[in-house]
Each structure stands twice: as C-alpha cells, then as structure tokens.
Design a protein around this motif. Sequence first.
Motif, PDB file in Angstrom:
ATOM      1  N   TRP A   1      -9.005 -65.024  41.553  1.00 32.37           N
ATOM      2  CA  TRP A   1      -8.301 -64.440  42.831  1.00 32.37           C
ATOM      3  C   TRP A   1      -7.590 -63.250  42.330  1.00 32.37           C
ATOM      4  CZ3 TRP A   1      -6.350 -68.550  46.801  1.00 32.37           C
ATOM      5  CH2 TRP A   1      -7.823 -69.438  47.176  1.00 32.37           C
ATOM      6  N   PRO A   2      -7.391 -62.340  43.023  1.00 29.67           N
ATOM      7  CA  PRO A   2      -6.365 -61.076  42.454  1.00 29.67           C
ATOM      8  C   PRO A   2      -4.858 -61.509  42.637  1.00 29.67           C
ATOM      9  CG  PRO A   2      -7.420 -60.539  44.544  1.00 29.67           C
ATOM     10  CD  PRO A   2      -7.983 -61.887  44.039  1.00 29.67           C
ATOM     11  N   VAL A   3      -4.325 -62.631  42.465  1.00 26.44           N
ATOM     12  CA  VAL A   3      -2.913 -62.957  42.664  1.00 26.44           C
ATOM     13  C   VAL A   3      -2.018 -62.277  41.681  1.00 26.44           C
ATOM     14  CG1 VAL A   3      -3.612 -64.959  44.110  1.00 26.44           C
ATOM     15  CG2 VAL A   3      -3.098 -65.127  41.608  1.00 26.44           C
ATOM     16  N   GLN A   4      -0.845 -62.256  41.907  1.00 26.98           N
ATOM     17  CA  GLN A   4       0.246 -61.629  41.204  1.00 26.98           C
ATOM     18  C   GLN A   4       0.669 -62.904  40.617  1.00 26.98           C
ATOM     19  OE1 GLN A   4       1.211 -58.192  40.619  1.00 26.98           O
ATOM     20  NE2 GLN A   4      -0.801 -57.964  42.087  1.00 26.98           N
ATOM     21  N   VAL A   5       0.856 -62.684  39.078  1.00 32.00           N
ATOM     22  CA  VAL A   5       1.377 -63.785  38.062  1.00 32.00           C
ATOM     23  C   VAL A   5       2.548 -63.158  37.228  1.00 32.00           C
ATOM     24  CG1 VAL A   5       1.218 -65.254  36.034  1.00 32.00           C
ATOM     25  CG2 VAL A   5      -0.779 -64.988  37.951  1.00 32.00           C
ATOM     26  N   ASP A   6       3.817 -63.707  37.224  1.00 27.11           N
ATOM     27  CA  ASP A   6       4.934 -63.062  36.893  1.00 27.11           C
ATOM     28  C   ASP A   6       5.081 -63.387  35.451  1.00 27.11           C
ATOM     29  OD1 ASP A   6       5.993 -65.852  36.222  1.00 27.11           O
ATOM     30  OD2 ASP A   6       7.511 -65.731  37.823  1.00 27.11           O
ATOM     31  N   ALA A   7       6.154 -62.876  34.598  1.00 22.97           N
ATOM     32  CA  ALA A   7       6.216 -62.871  33.063  1.00 22.97           C
ATOM     33  C   ALA A   7       6.223 -64.189  32.714  1.00 22.97           C
ATOM     34  CB  ALA A   7       7.534 -62.091  32.766  1.00 22.97           C
ATOM     35  N   ASP A   8       6.846 -65.192  33.368  1.00 21.95           N
ATOM     36  CA  ASP A   8       6.788 -66.599  33.176  1.00 21.95           C
ATOM     37  C   ASP A   8       5.426 -67.479  33.358  1.00 21.95           C
ATOM     38  OD1 ASP A   8       9.185 -66.472  31.840  1.00 21.95           O
ATOM     39  OD2 ASP A   8      10.113 -66.472  34.032  1.00 21.95           O
ATOM     40  N   GLY A   9       4.375 -66.832  33.964  1.00 24.51           N
ATOM     41  CA  GLY A   9       3.292 -67.283  34.172  1.00 24.51           C
ATOM     42  C   GLY A   9       3.171 -68.026  35.313  1.00 24.51           C
ATOM     43  N   ARG A  10       4.031 -67.803  36.292  1.00 24.09           N
ATOM     44  CA  ARG A  10       3.929 -68.379  37.584  1.00 24.09           C
ATOM     45  C   ARG A  10       3.227 -67.542  38.837  1.00 24.09           C
ATOM     46  NH1 ARG A  10      10.329 -69.344  38.131  1.00 24.09           N
ATOM     47  NH2 ARG A  10      10.197 -66.965  37.793  1.00 24.09           N
ATOM     48  N   GLU A  11       2.586 -68.012  39.517  1.00 25.04           N
ATOM     49  CA  GLU A  11       1.935 -67.480  40.741  1.00 25.04           C
ATOM     50  C   GLU A  11       2.995 -67.786  42.083  1.00 25.04           C
ATOM     51  OE1 GLU A  11       0.552 -66.793  44.456  1.00 25.04           O
ATOM     52  OE2 GLU A  11      -0.082 -68.869  43.838  1.00 25.04           O
ATOM     53  N   ILE A  12       3.675 -66.675  42.382  1.00 25.68           N
ATOM     54  CA  ILE A  12       4.498 -66.513  43.422  1.00 25.68           C
ATOM     55  C   ILE A  12       4.307 -65.402  44.325  1.00 25.68           C
ATOM     56  CG2 ILE A  12       6.922 -66.551  44.320  1.00 25.68           C
ATOM     57  CD1 ILE A  12       7.623 -67.826  41.272  1.00 25.68           C
ATOM     58  N   ASP A  13       3.944 -65.837  45.706  1.00 21.97           N
ATOM     59  CA  ASP A  13       3.573 -64.826  46.660  1.00 21.97           C
ATOM     60  C   ASP A  13       4.519 -64.583  47.634  1.00 21.97           C
ATOM     61  OD1 ASP A  13       3.403 -66.592  48.521  1.00 21.97           O
ATOM     62  OD2 ASP A  13       1.180 -66.676  48.919  1.00 21.97           O
ATOM     63  N   GLN A  14       4.425 -63.689  48.685  1.00 22.11           N
ATOM     64  CA  GLN A  14       5.447 -63.292  49.666  1.00 22.11           C
ATOM     65  C   GLN A  14       5.834 -64.333  50.475  1.00 22.11           C
ATOM     66  OE1 GLN A  14       3.935 -60.678  52.653  1.00 22.11           O
ATOM     67  NE2 GLN A  14       1.737 -60.902  51.785  1.00 22.11           N
ATOM     68  N   TYR A  15       4.952 -65.491  50.732  1.00 18.86           N
ATOM     69  CA  TYR A  15       5.491 -66.656  51.526  1.00 18.86           C
ATOM     70  C   TYR A  15       6.192 -67.567  50.933  1.00 18.86           C
ATOM     71  CZ  TYR A  15       1.631 -64.148  54.200  1.00 18.86           C
ATOM     72  OH  TYR A  15       0.948 -63.202  54.750  1.00 18.86           O
ATOM     73  N   ASP A  16       6.263 -67.681  49.443  1.00 17.15           N
ATOM     74  CA  ASP A  16       7.319 -68.713  48.818  1.00 17.15           C
ATOM     75  C   ASP A  16       8.573 -68.550  49.259  1.00 17.15           C
ATOM     76  OD1 ASP A  16       5.349 -70.378  47.558  1.00 17.15           O
ATOM     77  OD2 ASP A  16       4.703 -68.516  46.570  1.00 17.15           O
ATOM     78  N   PRO A  17       9.088 -67.392  49.423  1.00 17.66           N
ATOM     79  CA  PRO A  17      10.561 -67.253  49.778  1.00 17.66           C
ATOM     80  C   PRO A  17      11.006 -67.567  51.171  1.00 17.66           C
ATOM     81  CG  PRO A  17       9.873 -65.367  48.685  1.00 17.66           C
ATOM     82  CD  PRO A  17       8.709 -66.050  49.017  1.00 17.66           C
ATOM     83  N   LEU A  18       9.917 -68.073  51.983  1.00 23.04           N
ATOM     84  CA  LEU A  18      10.235 -68.061  53.252  1.00 23.04           C
ATOM     85  C   LEU A  18      10.675 -69.485  53.722  1.00 23.04           C
ATOM     86  CD1 LEU A  18       7.495 -65.847  54.898  1.00 23.04           C
ATOM     87  CD2 LEU A  18       9.802 -65.184  54.244  1.00 23.04           C
ATOM     88  N   ASP A  19      11.104 -70.513  52.993  1.00 25.76           N
ATOM     89  CA  ASP A  19      11.559 -71.739  53.335  1.00 25.76           C
ATOM     90  C   ASP A  19      10.248 -72.485  53.489  1.00 25.76           C
ATOM     91  OD1 ASP A  19      13.232 -73.851  53.263  1.00 25.76           O
ATOM     92  OD2 ASP A  19      13.893 -73.461  55.318  1.00 25.76           O
ATOM     93  N   PRO A  20       9.108 -72.667  52.837  1.00 20.75           N
ATOM     94  CA  PRO A  20       7.858 -73.625  53.012  1.00 20.75           C
ATOM     95  C   PRO A  20       8.467 -74.933  52.673  1.00 20.75           C
ATOM     96  CG  PRO A  20       7.688 -72.545  51.187  1.00 20.75           C
ATOM     97  CD  PRO A  20       8.744 -71.927  51.569  1.00 20.75           C
ATOM     98  N   VAL A  21       7.775 -76.051  53.084  1.00 20.60           N
ATOM     99  CA  VAL A  21       7.884 -77.220  52.233  1.00 20.60           C
ATOM    100  C   VAL A  21       6.776 -77.427  51.435  1.00 20.60           C
ATOM    101  CG1 VAL A  21       7.631 -79.599  52.874  1.00 20.60           C
ATOM    102  CG2 VAL A  21       8.917 -78.217  54.482  1.00 20.60           C
ATOM    103  N   TYR A  22       7.116 -77.753  50.195  1.00 17.03           N
ATOM    104  CA  TYR A  22       5.835 -78.179  48.851  1.00 17.03           C
ATOM    105  C   TYR A  22       5.837 -79.816  49.087  1.00 17.03           C
ATOM    106  CZ  TYR A  22       7.277 -73.239  47.672  1.00 17.03           C
ATOM    107  OH  TYR A  22       7.334 -72.070  47.595  1.00 17.03           O
ATOM    108  N   VAL A  23       4.349 -79.897  49.207  1.00 18.42           N
ATOM    109  CA  VAL A  23       4.263 -81.546  49.190  1.00 18.42           C
ATOM    110  C   VAL A  23       3.610 -81.495  47.655  1.00 18.42           C
ATOM    111  CG1 VAL A  23       2.708 -83.085  50.187  1.00 18.42           C
ATOM    112  CG2 VAL A  23       3.528 -81.461  51.380  1.00 18.42           C
ATOM    113  N   ILE A  24       4.246 -82.263  46.720  1.00 20.05           N
ATOM    114  CA  ILE A  24       3.938 -82.044  45.501  1.00 20.05           C
ATOM    115  C   ILE A  24       3.610 -83.602  44.795  1.00 20.05           C
ATOM    116  CG2 ILE A  24       4.428 -81.444  42.984  1.00 20.05           C
ATOM    117  CD1 ILE A  24       6.262 -79.478  44.632  1.00 20.05           C
TER     118      ILE A  24
END
Length: 209
Positions: free
Chosen positions: A34-57
């Motif tokens: 997928w054409p997702v953005q990955v930061d310099a630390d190798g993490r895939e974080i998109d525009q919805y992650d800063p919107l206070d979601p709940v992560y089930v992990i």
Amino acid sequence: MITYVDTSSLDGNRRLVDSMFRDRAAQFRGRLGWPVQVDADGREIDQYDPLDPVYVIWVNEDGLHGGSMRIMPTTGRTMAAEHFATICGGPVRDARIWESTRFAIAPGAPRGVASALMMAGQVFGIRRGMTGCLGVYDMPMERVYRRLGCAPAPLGRTGDGRGAIGAGMWSVSMTNVEALSRRSGIPADAVIGWHDACYDDVPAVVRAA
C-alpha cells in the motif's frame, strides 16, 4: 492478552504503540504494497491516528505488539466517510456505530490473535451500547472473516482482482463473541475480563449486557 489504548493511556504504553506502528508499516507497505507513509522511525502513522482513536492491541509476552485494530466513532472524521462513502452507501454518522480500520497482525503472532481482536472489539461495543461496526477491507478478507465466524454484512465494493476493496457492517452482539470464541478456543470470559481491567467507568446497565 488484549489491552485498549487511547489518548489517556498513550504515554504509559509508548513502547507498545510504537511497535504497533512499525508492524503496521511492515504489513501495509511491506507485505501488501500500500502507498502509506512511513516515518524515519519505521512507523506507519496516518491522518486519523491523532484524532483520539481507541487501539485494541494484542500484547505479546515480551510486551510488544502482536496484532491490533483502530476503532473510532463515526460521529467524527472517519476513513470510510472521507474516502469510501460511495461503497458504504453514503457517509455513516451514528453514535451507535464505530469504524474499524488498520487491522494488523504482527509477523509470528500467536494463533488466535485475529479472533481475539475481533472479540475484543465486539466486547467494547457491547459495553457501550453500540449496534454496529463499519469497516473497509481488501475483498480476500471476507473469506477470513467467514472462517473466523464473524462476517460483515456487505455494503458495496470497488475495483477488480487483488485490488478490489469492500465495505461491510458488523453487528455487535454476544452471539458474535460466542461464535468467535468457539472457532478460536479463546474463552469469552477472558476477553471480557481484559476489557474490564482497562475500564472501570462503563455504566452498570451496559456492563451487564
């Protein structure tokens, strides 16, 4: 085991969450292309992650990510409304329906992680009086959901072949939890216990559901 992480608990789970973002990068960009953005630390974080979601992990024995999904209310911004409204039959805005996205399984994760995550999402919804969960997925995942015993009601699809994308709505019920438990061998009481260990402010009338 399962844990739930949101803005209030993010700082105390930073190592776990960072491992989740790195596993998301490995799955979505590395394995699926997928054409997702990955930061310099190798993490895939998109525009919805800063919107206070709940992560089930799913938390592995080493304290790192084994699998996860991101859930958020459809009353706010969602991926489905902003990018896939056509195949969803229009934007869904309902306090009783949440969106599930970024379903990811880490390489080498224990068997049953996918079922446990889906059970945990169902329990989260039951405890809060939710009626449905909206998701957009690669079409081959429909077979996976059926095999797990909890397939969504299809809403629509777009594309062909390996690039086909579908949208579906899961009902939220103890029937689904029990079906997932039977298929996976993971006790429903264990998943309910993991949820209730994370939350102590769910209304009593809902907790009894």
